[in-house]
Motif scaffolding. Structure first.
Motif, PDB file in Angstrom:
ATOM      1  N   ARG A 118       0.838  -1.201   0.000  1.00 38.84           N
ATOM      2  CA  ARG A 118       0.000   0.000   0.000  1.00 38.84           C
ATOM      3  C   ARG A 118       0.861   1.234   0.000  1.00 38.84           C
ATOM      4  O   ARG A 118       1.835   1.323   0.767  1.00 38.84           O
ATOM      5  N   LEU A 119       0.509   2.194  -0.865  1.00 45.91           N
ATOM      6  CA  LEU A 119       1.180   3.484  -0.947  1.00 45.91           C
ATOM      7  C   LEU A 119       0.222   4.547  -0.442  1.00 45.91           C
ATOM      8  O   LEU A 119      -0.918   4.628  -0.902  1.00 45.91           O
ATOM      9  N   ASP A 120       0.702   5.401   0.466  1.00 44.69           N
ATOM     10  CA  ASP A 120      -0.199   6.333   1.132  1.00 44.69           C
ATOM     11  C   ASP A 120       0.305   7.769   1.125  1.00 44.69           C
ATOM     12  O   ASP A 120      -0.257   8.621   1.798  1.00 44.69           O
TER      13      ASP A 120
ATOM     14  N   LEU B   2       1.858   9.607  -6.149  1.00 44.93           N
ATOM     15  CA  LEU B   2       1.362   8.236  -6.269  1.00 44.93           C
ATOM     16  C   LEU B   2       1.537   7.670  -7.666  1.00 44.93           C
ATOM     17  O   LEU B   2       1.791   6.470  -7.831  1.00 44.93           O
TER      18      LEU B   2
ATOM     19  N   GLN C 285       5.274   6.850  -7.983  1.00 45.19           N
ATOM     20  CA  GLN C 285       5.601   5.742  -7.086  1.00 45.19           C
ATOM     21  C   GLN C 285       5.031   4.425  -7.586  1.00 45.19           C
ATOM     22  O   GLN C 285       5.668   3.375  -7.469  1.00 45.19           O
ATOM     23  N   ALA C 286       3.829   4.459  -8.133  1.00 42.05           N
ATOM     24  CA  ALA C 286       3.219   3.220  -8.617  1.00 42.05           C
ATOM     25  C   ALA C 286       4.076   2.586  -9.713  1.00 42.05           C
ATOM     26  O   ALA C 286       4.289   1.361  -9.718  1.00 42.05           O
TER      27      ALA C 286
ATOM     28  N   VAL D 194      -3.406   2.009  -3.578  1.00 41.65           N
ATOM     29  CA  VAL D 194      -3.047   3.383  -3.229  1.00 41.65           C
ATOM     30  C   VAL D 194      -4.165   4.016  -2.410  1.00 41.65           C
ATOM     31  O   VAL D 194      -5.348   3.752  -2.608  1.00 41.65           O
ATOM     32  N   THR D 195      -3.761   4.860  -1.458  1.00 48.11           N
ATOM     33  CA  THR D 195      -4.678   5.629  -0.626  1.00 48.11           C
ATOM     34  C   THR D 195      -4.158   7.073  -0.611  1.00 48.11           C
ATOM     35  O   THR D 195      -3.370   7.446  -1.462  1.00 48.11           O
ATOM     36  N   SER D 196      -4.601   7.885   0.311  1.00 46.48           N
ATOM     37  CA  SER D 196      -4.132   9.269   0.500  1.00 46.48           C
ATOM     38  C   SER D 196      -5.013  10.293  -0.204  1.00 46.48           C
ATOM     39  O   SER D 196      -4.724  10.748  -1.312  1.00 46.48           O
TER      40      SER D 196
ATOM     41  N   LEU E 204      -4.717   8.528 -11.983  1.00 47.04           N
ATOM     42  CA  LEU E 204      -3.943   7.305 -11.774  1.00 47.04           C
ATOM     43  C   LEU E 204      -4.313   6.212 -12.787  1.00 47.04           C
ATOM     44  O   LEU E 204      -3.808   5.095 -12.707  1.00 47.04           O
TER      45      LEU E 204
ATOM     46  N   VAL F 130      -1.798   0.525 -10.962  1.00 43.68           N
ATOM     47  CA  VAL F 130      -2.467   0.437  -9.667  1.00 43.68           C
ATOM     48  C   VAL F 130      -3.547  -0.632  -9.755  1.00 43.68           C
ATOM     49  O   VAL F 130      -4.235  -0.747 -10.775  1.00 43.68           O
TER      50      VAL F 130
ATOM     51  N   TYR G   8      -7.989   1.063  -5.137  1.00 37.78           N
ATOM     52  CA  TYR G   8      -7.973   2.386  -4.518  1.00 37.78           C
ATOM     53  C   TYR G   8      -8.684   2.336  -3.169  1.00 37.78           C
ATOM     54  O   TYR G   8      -9.779   1.776  -3.056  1.00 37.78           O
TER      55      TYR G   8
END
Length: 453
Positions: free
Chosen positions: A256-258, A262, A265-266, A285-287, A297, A302, A305
């Protein structure tokens, strides 16, 4: 303290003072028709989504004045003794018809029709609108987000960003709008929704280093868990996460990326995972995501979500702008008389209405047809003549719910219904930009009294 389960004080004072005045005037028992509709869609949106129907039916059934409610009203001097006596025996005995949960709606759509005496129908205004406005706003936001996600799963994670009970309702509405799971356990218990969740940054910070945190989580939840890799450094966290899962004898389920960029990073994380041979490991992914961030995105690798704040607050529009208006009432000779508010900015159309969605030969919606007709028969005939798909279904008859619209099966059916209704709409209705409603609403008045007056 409220009587167990009562919803009777989830209302505005003026609803009860109107009952008192109507009782004194002898008009409280006049047959009346109230309608829930919106004059416009919030924020230039292209369609609305009906949600909260199951909760509404439960609230209407529980709208009873017990000793605690009556004692409060008496002590506060809200209404007089004859009105208290009326409320003591109150229960809704009328009929409710509406768009089924998950259906799309447009300006002027008769989303809900409440028929009964004036006194028994007017008091339901606030509880009905509070449920439908909140849940429909969340479901509309969820629908826009799932459109932007192009089939990738969206997960509801907003319980920490709204009132505790609103969080449960929002989770339910999000699933109606297309989300596939929620982090809210009470929503899972109450409505049979799929629940999701693993660990927060605090779990990583609890341990002496990231390796120890990942190992502990995998030991407890298995290698198929989702590890949060951005507490310290994402580039270093990814191989540590993969190694922790492999040490337990499996491949890591997801990372998980927060935070951060994004999109960039993905791509970076996907390349890392593939280089490590973890090709089955997914990226969530979150945030602070909303429909626009999800759309941005779209080209990134990804897989899912997680959406919180923007979802449970309607993505900037926390109400569906639905109103509850009297559209017909009993006249002196016992006939039903269309009535309508005539003020320039808030004019409405009088008369009881039936509605249908007109489709072209390819099954694509072209307009919302709303027919004012005191007798539903001619109105339904007009819909059939136009080739419109009827939109309203009976929800309550004689005060009794005619279907169970609140459990897991009903929520799943509402989600399926929404996917089908949304698929009927033309492409422009799916656009995220502000604009006109996806299809126009056409009004047809068979009685000659439905015009604003």
């Amino acid at each position: 303290m409220l009587s167990a389960g009562s919803t009777a004080l989830l209302t505005d004072m003026y609803e009860l003072t109107m009952v008192q005045a109507a009782l004194k005037a002898g008009t409280a028992e006049r047959r009346s028709v109230f309608e829930v509709f919106t004059r416009r869609l919030p924020g230039g949106r292209r369609f609305g989504v009906v949600a909260g129907t199951g909760r509404l039916l439960e609230a209407v059934a529980a709208f009873r004045f017990g000793p605690a409610e009556l004692d409060y009203l008496a002590r506060a001097g809200v209404v007089d003794e004859p009105t208290l006596e009326f409320l003591r025996d109150y229960r809704f005995t009328g009929d409710i018809t509406g768009y089924p949960e998950g259906e799309c709606f447009f300006p002027g759509s008769p989303v809900l029709t409440v028929e009964g005496t004036f006194a028994e129908a007017v008091v339901l205004e606030t509880v009905i609108l509070s449920i439908l406005n909140h849940d429909s706003a969340v479901a509309a936001a969820a629908s826009r987000m799932t459109i932007a996600a192009h089939g990738r799963p969206c997960l509801e994670m907003g319980a920490r960003r709204t009132h505790e009970e609103a969080a449960v309702a929002a989770a339910r509405a999000a699933v109606v709008g297309g989300f596939t799971g929620t982090s809210a356990l009470e929503a899972g218990r109450r409505y049979g929704l799929r629940t999701i969740g693993t660990a927060a940054h605090s779990f990583t910070l609890l341990h002496d280093d990231e390796e120890a945190a990942f190992a502990a989580q995998v030991a407890a939840l298995g290698p198929g868990t989702t590890l949060l890799v951005d507490t310290y450094d994402v580039t270093a966290g990814v191989p540590r996460a993969v190694a922790a899962a492999r040490a337990a004898g499996g491949e890591l389920g997801a990372v998980r990326l927060d935070s951060g960029d994004l999109v960039a990073q993905a791509f970076t994380v996907r390349a890392q995972l593939d280089d490590l041979g973890a090709t089955s490991t997914r990226i969530t992914v979150t945030s602070d995501l909303d429909e626009y961030a999800i759309a941005a995105l779209g080209a990134a690798p990804v897989d899912a979500y997680g959406v919180g704040t923007k979802l449970v607050t309607g993505s900037g529009h926390p109400t569906a702008e639905l109103v509850y208006k009297l559209v017909a009432r009993e006249g002196p000779a016992g006939q039903m008389v269309p009535v309508a508010k005539a003020s320039a900015a808030k004019a409405s159309l009088g008369g009881r209405k039936v509605a249908g969605r007109v489709l072209d030969g390819a099954g694509r919606a072209t307009e919302e047809l709303v027919v004012a007709s005191a007798d539903p028969g001619p109105g339904l005939a007009a819909l059939a003549e136009a080739g419109a798909r009827p939109l309203q279904v009976p929800l309550v008859r004689g005060g009794e719910a005619v279907l169970d619209d609140g459990g897991a099966a009903a929520v799943a059916a509402a989600a399926d219904r929404h996917r089908a209704a949304r698929a009927e709409l033309p492409y422009d209705a799916w656009r995220l930009s502000e604009g006109e409603p996806g299809i126009p609403t056409r009004h047809l008045d068979l009685d000659g009294g439905g015009r604003p007056r």
